[in-house]
Every structure is written in structure tokens, then in C-alpha cells.
Design a protein around this motif. Sequence first.
Motif, short mmCIF file in Angstrom:
data_model
loop_
_atom_site.label_atom_id
_atom_site.label_comp_id
_atom_site.label_asym_id
_atom_site.label_seq_id
_atom_site.Cartn_x
_atom_site.Cartn_y
_atom_site.Cartn_z
N HIS A 234 0.74 -1.27 -0.55
CA HIS A 234 -0.29 0.20 0.16
C HIS A 234 1.50 1.51 0.30
O HIS A 234 0.53 2.20 0.93
CB HIS A 234 -0.56 -0.26 1.08
N LEU A 235 1.43 1.52 -1.40
CA LEU A 235 2.36 3.28 -1.43
C LEU A 235 1.37 4.15 -1.46
O LEU A 235 0.74 3.85 -2.10
CB LEU A 235 3.68 2.94 -2.27
N SER A 236 1.94 4.87 -0.80
CA SER A 236 1.73 6.63 -0.76
C SER A 236 1.68 6.32 -2.81
O SER A 236 2.77 6.31 -3.01
CB SER A 236 2.49 7.31 -0.26
N ARG B 150 2.73 9.11 -3.75
CA ARG B 150 4.24 10.16 -3.87
C ARG B 150 4.99 9.13 -4.15
O ARG B 150 6.33 9.10 -4.83
CB ARG B 150 3.90 10.69 -2.80
N ALA B 151 4.94 8.04 -3.33
CA ALA B 151 6.85 6.90 -3.65
C ALA B 151 5.81 6.74 -4.97
O ALA B 151 7.08 5.57 -5.72
CB ALA B 151 6.53 5.78 -2.42
#
Lengths: 192, 192
Positions: free
Chosen positions: B168-170, B172-173
Amino acid sequence: MSFHVALVHFPIIDKHGQAVCTSVTNLDIHDISRAGTTYAADGVWLVHPYEAQQRFIRRVLRHWKEGWGSQYNPSRRESLAATELVDDLGEVSRRIEAAEGRPPIFVGTHAAPLANSVSYRSLRARIDAEPEVPFCIVFGTGWGLHPEAMEEMDLMLDPIYGPCPWNHLSVRAAIGIILDRLRGKDHPLIES
Amino acid sequence: MSFHVALVHFPIIDKHGQAVCTSVTNLDIHDISRAGTTYAADGVWLVHPYEAQQRFIRRVLRHWKEGWGSQYNPSRRESLAATELVDDLGEVSRRIEAAEGRPPIFVGTHAAPLANSVSYRSLRARIDAEPEVPFCIVFGTGWGLHPEAMEEMDLMLDPIYGPCPWNHLSVRAAIGIILDRLRGKDHPLIES
């Protein structure tokens, strides 16, 4: 092996190169924790020396780890499970040493070229080859780690570049990119 | 060749899988623009259909591109030079076609496995091999692109994983990681 990431708010440089302490950014807490959890970090360390900012960080962590937010969005609780607040990198070192019997190798990050920085390829290989060694990748907020903070590092990583010399990435993007280069699974750019 | 990134706020899914329109996050504007500029994007497209949110986005862009912020922090002006606000992906397609004589290949991103998604290695090779084709990498906010938005895509990219299934990456990342995999220069994980 254990693998850690740390986000440092002091000592940091501002755009004039002066030493400053940065305020914490709420999204940074989540983004480094989500990236840390994706790349299986054993510890995500939020480094801030000031009590007022520490109160804010504790309140955010409590909300999502134990409070109403932990039910509203369990994914945030999961991502913050390994996230802890500390005063400084010395505390990170002592706590990892207490848990594992040896202090971590601190690996600093920086956007500008430095003498003797290490490549992602070599660090990735070393992390895989030395399972008994804890590694802690250290990110600076603001305009990056102050030279005094860099002196505490055991290694410095190469800067990140795309096709051009401009590389003013946000720390949120840089954390993702660097963890992916070091720990991405079935990384499509690695010959399998 | 031209290379583009787009950040979509509608149609997006929420955590229940329902179609929603997300509010714009100020840091997203900067982070996608900084990553886009680092990876030499020719266009960074902020996609939002609602007038009130468009006014906010225009105000942020004006502050950093022309206003006080452009002097205070020229790096932000540089990073936002290729960033534009549009109503929808149709407008992105028309504008790229007007400039280059052909519409872009839209490449969607998603955190979950999908049938027929393409690997980073193959897309990177295709981008390099087809210099006459504009590519636009499309990112969803919220819990990701709605199935209707995915149907507009010509290709979907593989999800990103670290050593574990949790990813569950942002956004933005994820933007940073994906642009790095597709466009990172002297990428340390690519055999040179």
C-alpha cells in the motif's frame, strides 16, 4: 538480518545551507511507513529532538495505531506497526544494538554527488550477503542531511538521477525509489 | 519521443470500491512535478474535473510559477514548468495529439495484480525503441483508478512489490518508483 529506515529532522540544512530543525510533515509519517512496510523494514524511525513536535508525532501514531483511525483504515495501522519516535540516531543505534547485539550500519542519502558514495547495486548485494548485520537507511528532510549528520554515517549512497542533471525529488519519492532499488522483489530491472 | 505523467482525481475508487472524486493534495502537485522533472517528463498533467478544486490548483501553480514563490524557491518554478491542469484524460490526449500529431499511449498503474499487465522491463524497452510515440503514465489518487478509467488505458503496468505481499504505497512514492524503473539513468540495477 534486519533492515531499517530513519527520517531525520535535525540536523538538517535549509536552502542556504544553514543548520535547521524541520517541522514534521504529517504525510511524511505515513509515506515512509507505507514504503517501509512495503519493503519489509523491521524498523521505521522518526527522528525529532523537540518535545512539541514529538507530541504531534505521538498523537498521529496513537490515532492510527490504537485510536479511531485504526478501525477506520486498518491499512494505516499495519503500515505504522514498525514506526517509532526517537530523539536522535544515537537512540536508534542503542535500541537496535539492544535488540540484536550489534549497532546498525548507517547509510546516508544525499541528492548531490559525494566522494566515496556507494552504488545501489553494491549495497543491495552487501545487504543480501551479510544477513547478520542490521542496516539503517537515513533520509533527511528539508534540503537534506547536515554535514554533521553525514559524518555519523558509515556509508553514503549515490545520488539518484533520471535522464537529466535536475534531481530535486521530494523525500517521499526518494524514500520509495531508494527502498525499491535496494529491496524491490522480482525487480523488473534485475536479471533474474 | 515525448514522455508524460498524469495524476487523476476522477474517476477514482474509495476504500469500499465506490467511484469518487478525490480532493487535490497540495504535496501531490509538487511531488509529481519534482519526480516528473527529475525523469525528464515533457508533460505533467493534473487531471481534475471540478471548478472549485481547479481554482485551488491554479492558485498553487500561479504562486510557484509566477508569484512570490517563484523567487523564494526557484527550484519549485523549475519543477512545475511542465505541469498543467486539465479536465480529463481526453484533454491530455487531444493536446498531445495537437502538439505531436498522434495521441499518447496511456499506461495505467494499479497496486493489485491484473491479467495482461506489462512488465517494467518491457515497457522501458518499448519507450526506448519507439521514439516517435508519446507515452503517458497514469496514476490514480485515493484507492486507485476506477475500472472505467482503467478501460481507457492502452496498457496496464505490473504492480510493485517488495519482499512481502503488502504494497500500500502512497501515490507520491509509487510515482517516484515507477518513473525510476522506466527512466532512471545509469540505473544501478540495469546491467550496463
